[in-house]
Design a protein around this motif. Structure first.
Motif, PDB file in Angstrom:
ATOM      1  N   ASP A  11       0.860  -1.174   0.000  1.00 47.63           N
ATOM      2  CA  ASP A  11       0.000   0.000   0.000  1.00 47.63           C
ATOM      3  C   ASP A  11       0.900   1.229   0.000  1.00 47.63           C
ATOM      4  O   ASP A  11       1.999   1.210   0.558  1.00 47.63           O
ATOM      5  CB  ASP A  11      -0.929   0.027   1.214  1.00 47.63           C
ATOM      6  N   VAL A  12       0.429   2.274  -0.612  1.00 47.22           N
ATOM      7  CA  VAL A  12       1.240   3.472  -0.791  1.00 47.22           C
ATOM      8  C   VAL A  12       1.561   4.147   0.537  1.00 47.22           C
ATOM      9  O   VAL A  12       2.612   4.769   0.681  1.00 47.22           O
ATOM     10  CB  VAL A  12       0.538   4.449  -1.759  1.00 47.22           C
ATOM     11  N   GLU A  45      -5.007  -2.240  -0.108  1.00 47.70           N
ATOM     12  CA  GLU A  45      -5.411  -1.033   0.616  1.00 47.70           C
ATOM     13  C   GLU A  45      -5.586  -1.347   2.099  1.00 47.70           C
ATOM     14  O   GLU A  45      -6.466  -2.110   2.485  1.00 47.70           O
ATOM     15  CB  GLU A  45      -6.707  -0.467   0.031  1.00 47.70           C
ATOM     16  N   LEU A  46      -4.729  -0.763   2.914  1.00 48.96           N
ATOM     17  CA  LEU A  46      -4.829  -0.967   4.356  1.00 48.96           C
ATOM     18  C   LEU A  46      -6.099  -0.352   4.927  1.00 48.96           C
ATOM     19  O   LEU A  46      -6.680  -0.883   5.879  1.00 48.96           O
ATOM     20  CB  LEU A  46      -3.612  -0.357   5.046  1.00 48.96           C
ATOM     21  N   ASN A  47      -6.521   0.764   4.354  1.00 49.14           N
ATOM     22  CA  ASN A  47      -7.689   1.487   4.855  1.00 49.14           C
ATOM     23  C   ASN A  47      -8.609   1.863   3.696  1.00 49.14           C
ATOM     24  O   ASN A  47      -8.729   3.037   3.339  1.00 49.14           O
ATOM     25  CB  ASN A  47      -7.242   2.757   5.600  1.00 49.14           C
ATOM     26  N   THR A 101      -5.874   5.360  -0.683  1.00 48.00           N
ATOM     27  CA  THR A 101      -4.841   5.134  -1.704  1.00 48.00           C
ATOM     28  C   THR A 101      -5.371   4.549  -3.009  1.00 48.00           C
ATOM     29  O   THR A 101      -4.583   4.183  -3.889  1.00 48.00           O
ATOM     30  CB  THR A 101      -3.748   4.201  -1.152  1.00 48.00           C
ATOM     31  N   ALA A 102      -6.688   4.469  -3.162  1.00 48.33           N
ATOM     32  CA  ALA A 102      -7.249   3.873  -4.381  1.00 48.33           C
ATOM     33  C   ALA A 102      -6.757   4.590  -5.636  1.00 48.33           C
ATOM     34  O   ALA A 102      -6.366   3.948  -6.626  1.00 48.33           O
ATOM     35  CB  ALA A 102      -8.775   3.891  -4.315  1.00 48.33           C
ATOM     36  N   ALA A 103      -6.746   5.922  -5.620  1.00 53.13           N
ATOM     37  CA  ALA A 103      -6.329   6.684  -6.803  1.00 53.13           C
ATOM     38  C   ALA A 103      -4.847   6.474  -7.094  1.00 53.13           C
ATOM     39  O   ALA A 103      -4.437   6.409  -8.263  1.00 53.13           O
ATOM     40  CB  ALA A 103      -6.626   8.172  -6.602  1.00 53.13           C
ATOM     41  N   ALA A 104      -4.030   6.368  -6.059  1.00 53.89           N
ATOM     42  CA  ALA A 104      -2.598   6.152  -6.263  1.00 53.89           C
ATOM     43  C   ALA A 104      -2.329   4.784  -6.880  1.00 53.89           C
ATOM     44  O   ALA A 104      -1.439   4.633  -7.729  1.00 53.89           O
ATOM     45  CB  ALA A 104      -1.857   6.287  -4.933  1.00 53.89           C
ATOM     46  N   MET A 133       2.868  14.316   0.948  1.00 49.45           N
ATOM     47  CA  MET A 133       1.918  14.451  -0.157  1.00 49.45           C
ATOM     48  C   MET A 133       0.593  13.763   0.152  1.00 49.45           C
ATOM     49  O   MET A 133       0.547  12.675   0.718  1.00 49.45           O
ATOM     50  CB  MET A 133       2.527  13.831  -1.419  1.00 49.45           C
ATOM     51  N   ASP A 134      -0.499  14.401  -0.230  1.00 47.33           N
ATOM     52  CA  ASP A 134      -1.825  13.789  -0.149  1.00 47.33           C
ATOM     53  C   ASP A 134      -1.971  12.855  -1.347  1.00 47.33           C
ATOM     54  O   ASP A 134      -2.327  13.284  -2.445  1.00 47.33           O
ATOM     55  CB  ASP A 134      -2.912  14.868  -0.159  1.00 47.33           C
ATOM     56  N   VAL A 135      -1.699  11.580  -1.140  1.00 50.00           N
ATOM     57  CA  VAL A 135      -1.705  10.623  -2.241  1.00 50.00           C
ATOM     58  C   VAL A 135      -3.120  10.212  -2.643  1.00 50.00           C
ATOM     59  O   VAL A 135      -3.295   9.401  -3.556  1.00 50.00           O
ATOM     60  CB  VAL A 135      -0.871   9.370  -1.897  1.00 50.00           C
ATOM     61  N   GLY A 136      -4.119  10.773  -1.971  1.00 48.76           N
ATOM     62  CA  GLY A 136      -5.493  10.554  -2.378  1.00 48.76           C
ATOM     63  C   GLY A 136      -6.032  11.678  -3.233  1.00 48.76           C
ATOM     64  O   GLY A 136      -7.146  11.589  -3.754  1.00 48.76           O
TER      65      GLY A 136
END
Length: 225
Positions: A11-12, A45-47, A101-104, A133-136
């Protein structure tokens, strides 16, 4: 030279995933000339229910695990030291939140079509763990592509297709079938699984076994450090 396909399940925002990645890359560097590796990335995805705005790390660890401020301080000190030993920078003055992190993961899947998945993966590590960084954020992800010289408009168009979504979903389904309890994990040549952010020495030992005929390799599963 032995050719090796490596699929990293990660996960990112996973704190230990970059450590495992760096240690495995160092092990490969130590064996330069013996193994040629091709990297791919599989989403975990952890969350998955994390809201768009993310959540403060301290609050998340308290709510999810019941960790006190003192326990978090000790954990963070150990994590930062381990990351430093692996050549990474974790700056918690900037990295304050966990994000969805779905978008990443979509971005990484798209980058694979250009054979740029490693570049994007390493950029995400640097910008999130060192820069917060906001990776979402779609805006920040597109800006990242621009900074890497990749076609952001093409990415947005292709990532919106049904075919793209179906391809990515197959990756999610494949990971789900493995029933992993944690990440990172690494699949070698489609059938050998090693889990955990292991040491350089451990990874190098396993790579030596992988370089031998298949019957000499023992499947190894290790818990995340």
């Amino acid at each position: 030279m032995k050719r090796l396909k490596i699929e990293m399940i990660h996960d990112v925002v996973c704190s230990w995933c970059p450590v495992g990645y760096q240690n495995l890359r160092q092990a490969l560097t130590n064996m330069r000339g013996e193994i040629e590796a091709q990297w791919y990335f599989l989403p975990f995805e952890l969350n998955p229910d994390m809201p768009a705005e993310g959540q403060e790390i301290e609050q998340h660890l308290m709510e999810r695990y019941g960790w006190s401020a003192e326990k978090q301080k000790l954990y963070r000190a150990n994590l930062v030291k381990t990351a430093e030993d692996a050549g990474l920078i974790y700056d918690f003055s900037k990295r304050t939140h966990y994000y969805n992190t779905a978008a990443a993961h979509r971005l990484l899947h798209w980058a694979e079509s250009l054979d740029r998945q490693v570049v994007v993966h390493e950029a995400l590590i640097a910008h999130y763990f060192a820069g917060g960084m906001d990776v979402g954020s779609q805006v920040q992800l597109i800006a990242l592509l621009d900074s890497l010289g990749l076609d952001a408009e093409k990415a947005k168009k292709e990532m919106s297709s049904m075919l793209f979504t179906q391809q990515l979903q197959r990756k999610y389904d494949r990971v789900k079938n493995l029933a992993l309890g944690s990440v990172p994990a690494f699949i070698f040549n489609d059938d050998h699984l090693i889990t955990g952010s292991n040491s350089v020495e451990f990874f190098q030992q396993q790579l030596l076994l992988l370089a031998k005929p298949p019957h000499n390799f023992e499947l190894v599963a290790r818990a995340t450090a």
